[in-house]
Design a protein around this motif. Structure first.
Motif, PDB file in Angstrom:
ATOM      1  N   GLN A 102      61.859  32.271  25.592  1.00  0.00           N
ATOM      2  CA  GLN A 102      63.178  31.690  25.811  1.00  0.00           C
ATOM      3  C   GLN A 102      64.185  32.444  24.966  1.00  0.00           C
ATOM      4  OE1 GLN A 102      63.462  27.433  25.223  1.00  0.00           O
ATOM      5  NE2 GLN A 102      65.287  27.334  26.508  1.00  0.00           N
ATOM      6  N   ALA A 103      65.114  33.084  25.638  1.00  0.00           N
ATOM      7  CA  ALA A 103      66.195  33.796  24.961  1.00  0.00           C
ATOM      8  C   ALA A 103      67.374  32.846  24.763  1.00  0.00           C
ATOM      9  CB  ALA A 103      66.624  34.994  25.800  1.00  0.00           C
ATOM     10  N   PRO A 104      68.253  33.123  23.798  1.00  0.00           N
ATOM     11  CA  PRO A 104      69.399  32.248  23.557  1.00  0.00           C
ATOM     12  C   PRO A 104      70.225  32.049  24.817  1.00  0.00           C
ATOM     13  CG  PRO A 104      69.174  33.846  21.797  1.00  0.00           C
ATOM     14  CD  PRO A 104      68.189  34.241  22.848  1.00  0.00           C
ATOM     15  N   GLY A 105      70.506  30.801  25.138  1.00  0.00           N
ATOM     16  CA  GLY A 105      71.338  30.482  26.290  1.00  0.00           C
ATOM     17  C   GLY A 105      70.646  30.605  27.634  1.00  0.00           C
ATOM     18  N   LYS A 106      69.344  30.875  27.619  1.00  0.00           N
ATOM     19  CA  LYS A 106      68.616  31.039  28.882  1.00  0.00           C
ATOM     20  C   LYS A 106      67.469  30.041  28.974  1.00  0.00           C
ATOM     21  CE  LYS A 106      69.637  35.933  29.590  1.00  0.00           C
ATOM     22  NZ  LYS A 106      69.063  37.271  29.911  1.00  0.00           N
ATOM     23  N   GLN A 107      66.986  29.845  30.195  1.00  0.00           N
ATOM     24  CA  GLN A 107      65.848  28.960  30.404  1.00  0.00           C
ATOM     25  C   GLN A 107      64.551  29.661  29.978  1.00  0.00           C
ATOM     26  OE1 GLN A 107      66.008  27.746  34.572  1.00  0.00           O
ATOM     27  NE2 GLN A 107      67.053  25.858  33.989  1.00  0.00           N
ATOM     28  N   ARG A 108      63.570  28.837  29.610  1.00  0.00           N
ATOM     29  CA  ARG A 108      62.260  29.379  29.279  1.00  0.00           C
ATOM     30  C   ARG A 108      61.651  29.979  30.542  1.00  0.00           C
ATOM     31  NH1 ARG A 108      58.277  25.862  25.521  1.00  0.00           N
ATOM     32  NH2 ARG A 108      60.301  25.743  24.449  1.00  0.00           N
ATOM     33  N   GLU A 109      61.001  31.139  30.393  1.00  0.00           N
ATOM     34  CA  GLU A 109      60.404  31.802  31.542  1.00  0.00           C
ATOM     35  C   GLU A 109      58.972  32.232  31.229  1.00  0.00           C
ATOM     36  OE1 GLU A 109      62.468  35.436  32.479  1.00  0.00           O
ATOM     37  OE2 GLU A 109      62.197  36.283  30.474  1.00  0.00           O
ATOM     38  N   VAL A 110      58.187  32.337  32.287  1.00  0.00           N
ATOM     39  CA  VAL A 110      56.816  32.811  32.140  1.00  0.00           C
ATOM     40  C   VAL A 110      56.818  34.317  31.967  1.00  0.00           C
ATOM     41  CG1 VAL A 110      54.579  33.006  33.255  1.00  0.00           C
ATOM     42  CG2 VAL A 110      55.914  30.926  33.542  1.00  0.00           C
ATOM     43  N   VAL A 111      56.064  34.794  31.002  1.00  0.00           N
ATOM     44  CA  VAL A 111      55.941  36.222  30.761  1.00  0.00           C
ATOM     45  C   VAL A 111      54.640  36.747  31.360  1.00  0.00           C
ATOM     46  CG1 VAL A 111      55.726  38.003  28.991  1.00  0.00           C
ATOM     47  CG2 VAL A 111      57.297  36.086  28.646  1.00  0.00           C
ATOM     48  N   ALA A 112      53.543  36.069  31.064  1.00  0.00           N
ATOM     49  CA  ALA A 112      52.234  36.514  31.543  1.00  0.00           C
ATOM     50  C   ALA A 112      51.249  35.362  31.459  1.00  0.00           C
ATOM     51  CB  ALA A 112      51.716  37.686  30.708  1.00  0.00           C
ATOM     52  N   THR A 113      50.263  35.377  32.386  1.00  0.00           N
ATOM     53  CA  THR A 113      49.207  34.378  32.368  1.00  0.00           C
ATOM     54  C   THR A 113      47.868  35.058  32.629  1.00  0.00           C
ATOM     55  OG1 THR A 113      49.461  33.902  34.722  1.00  0.00           O
ATOM     56  CG2 THR A 113      50.708  32.514  33.196  1.00  0.00           C
ATOM     57  N   ILE A 114      46.802  34.396  32.193  1.00  0.00           N
ATOM     58  CA  ILE A 114      45.452  34.879  32.466  1.00  0.00           C
ATOM     59  C   ILE A 114      44.548  33.685  32.682  1.00  0.00           C
ATOM     60  CG2 ILE A 114      44.936  35.079  29.989  1.00  0.00           C
ATOM     61  CD1 ILE A 114      43.113  37.484  30.725  1.00  0.00           C
ATOM     62  N   THR A 115      43.743  33.735  33.748  1.00  0.00           N
ATOM     63  CA  THR A 115      42.849  32.631  34.057  1.00  0.00           C
ATOM     64  C   THR A 115      41.547  32.749  33.253  1.00  0.00           C
ATOM     65  OG1 THR A 115      41.723  33.782  35.842  1.00  0.00           O
ATOM     66  CG2 THR A 115      43.756  32.599  36.405  1.00  0.00           C
ATOM     67  N   SER A 116      40.696  31.751  33.410  1.00  0.00           N
ATOM     68  CA  SER A 116      39.422  31.740  32.678  1.00  0.00           C
ATOM     69  C   SER A 116      38.513  32.883  33.114  1.00  0.00           C
ATOM     70  CB  SER A 116      38.715  30.400  32.864  1.00  0.00           C
ATOM     71  OG  SER A 116      38.470  30.166  34.241  1.00  0.00           O
ATOM     72  N   TYR A 117      38.706  33.390  34.331  1.00  0.00           N
ATOM     73  CA  TYR A 117      37.873  34.492  34.807  1.00  0.00           C
ATOM     74  C   TYR A 117      38.603  35.832  34.778  1.00  0.00           C
ATOM     75  CZ  TYR A 117      40.141  32.582  38.995  1.00  0.00           C
ATOM     76  OH  TYR A 117      41.058  32.068  39.879  1.00  0.00           O
ATOM     77  N   GLY A 118      39.745  35.862  34.074  1.00  0.00           N
ATOM     78  CA  GLY A 118      40.380  37.139  33.771  1.00  0.00           C
ATOM     79  C   GLY A 118      41.453  37.628  34.707  1.00  0.00           C
ATOM     80  N   MET A 119      41.859  36.830  35.671  1.00  0.00           N
ATOM     81  CA  MET A 119      42.931  37.252  36.575  1.00  0.00           C
ATOM     82  C   MET A 119      44.267  37.131  35.847  1.00  0.00           C
ATOM     83  SD  MET A 119      44.023  35.858  40.340  1.00  0.00           S
ATOM     84  CE  MET A 119      42.541  36.524  41.089  1.00  0.00           C
ATOM     85  N   THR A 120      45.036  38.211  35.855  1.00  0.00           N
ATOM     86  CA  THR A 120      46.301  38.237  35.131  1.00  0.00           C
ATOM     87  C   THR A 120      47.487  38.258  36.082  1.00  0.00           C
ATOM     88  OG1 THR A 120      46.247  40.649  35.007  1.00  0.00           O
ATOM     89  CG2 THR A 120      45.286  39.441  33.155  1.00  0.00           C
ATOM     90  N   ASN A 121      48.621  37.804  35.566  1.00  0.00           N
ATOM     91  CA  ASN A 121      49.862  37.838  36.325  1.00  0.00           C
ATOM     92  C   ASN A 121      50.995  38.073  35.334  1.00  0.00           C
ATOM     93  OD1 ASN A 121      51.343  37.694  38.722  1.00  0.00           O
ATOM     94  ND2 ASN A 121      51.868  35.561  38.361  1.00  0.00           N
ATOM     95  N   TYR A 122      51.963  38.905  35.726  1.00  0.00           N
ATOM     96  CA  TYR A 122      53.055  39.265  34.826  1.00  0.00           C
ATOM     97  C   TYR A 122      54.410  39.089  35.503  1.00  0.00           C
ATOM     98  CZ  TYR A 122      49.431  41.571  32.052  1.00  0.00           C
ATOM     99  OH  TYR A 122      48.307  41.837  31.312  1.00  0.00           O
ATOM    100  N   ALA A 123      55.399  38.756  34.710  1.00  0.00           N
ATOM    101  CA  ALA A 123      56.767  38.783  35.197  1.00  0.00           C
ATOM    102  C   ALA A 123      57.138  40.231  35.515  1.00  0.00           C
ATOM    103  CB  ALA A 123      57.708  38.219  34.138  1.00  0.00           C
ATOM    104  N   ASP A 124      57.954  40.412  36.536  1.00  0.00           N
ATOM    105  CA  ASP A 124      58.341  41.765  36.926  1.00  0.00           C
ATOM    106  C   ASP A 124      58.977  42.537  35.770  1.00  0.00           C
ATOM    107  OD1 ASP A 124      59.353  40.901  40.341  1.00  0.00           O
ATOM    108  OD2 ASP A 124      57.389  41.391  39.487  1.00  0.00           O
ATOM    109  N   SER A 125      59.704  41.830  34.932  1.00  0.00           N
ATOM    110  CA  SER A 125      60.438  42.481  33.850  1.00  0.00           C
ATOM    111  C   SER A 125      59.534  43.077  32.773  1.00  0.00           C
ATOM    112  CB  SER A 125      61.407  41.490  33.202  1.00  0.00           C
ATOM    113  OG  SER A 125      60.697  40.376  32.694  1.00  0.00           O
ATOM    114  N   VAL A 126      58.258  42.675  32.738  1.00  0.00           N
ATOM    115  CA  VAL A 126      57.361  43.170  31.685  1.00  0.00           C
ATOM    116  C   VAL A 126      56.172  43.957  32.229  1.00  0.00           C
ATOM    117  CG1 VAL A 126      58.013  41.217  30.232  1.00  0.00           C
ATOM    118  CG2 VAL A 126      55.861  41.132  31.521  1.00  0.00           C
ATOM    119  N   LYS A 127      56.050  44.044  33.544  1.00  0.00           N
ATOM    120  CA  LYS A 127      54.916  44.763  34.134  1.00  0.00           C
ATOM    121  C   LYS A 127      54.888  46.209  33.650  1.00  0.00           C
ATOM    122  CE  LYS A 127      54.229  42.145  38.412  1.00  0.00           C
ATOM    123  NZ  LYS A 127      54.407  42.131  39.878  1.00  0.00           N
TER     124      LYS A 127
END
Length: 117
Positions: free
Chosen positions: A39-64
């Motif tokens: 969460q940046a100042p003045g902005k909503q909280r956003e997802v950056v990256a996630t990983i499941t229990s079996y290792g599948m990952t997902n990233y925000a476009d801005s950090v890929k």
């Protein structure tokens, strides 16, 4: 109640790297979906990256291509490796752990990341 404790934030110059860590208590880490949000100042909280229990990952476009999420179930710890940092990555970073289908949804206290010259 699961507790998440983050570490690794700080001040870094543009183009630099940081690694965030998040240590979890309890025994459900191995089956949880874990992730990093920011969460940046003045902005909503956003997802950056996630990983499941079996290792599948997902990233925000801005950090890929720059950030990498990982987990070590033996240590009940998750990581976020951040490379090629930009000023727009400046935010408070939070880790989160969710067990799908249950009420287990826990957040860390947040760690400040500041990218500035």
């Amino acid at each position: 109640q699961v507790q998440l404790v983050e570490s690794g934030g700080g001040l870094v110059q543009p183009g630099g790297s940081l690694r965030l860590s998040c240590a979890a208590s309890g025994s459900i880490f191995a089956i949880a979906v874990i992730g990093w949000h920011r969460q940046a100042p003045g902005k909503q909280r956003e997802v950056v990256a996630t990983i499941t229990s079996y290792g599948m990952t997902n990233y925000a476009d801005s950090v890929k291509g720059r950030f990498s999420i990982s987990r070590d179930s033996a240590k009940n710890t998750m990581y976020l490796q951040m490379n090629s940092l930009k000023p727009e990555d400046t935010a408070i970073y939070y880790c989160r752990m969710v067990v799908v289908g249950t009420s287990n949804d826990s957040w860390g206290q947040g760690t400040q990341v500041t990218v500035s010259s």
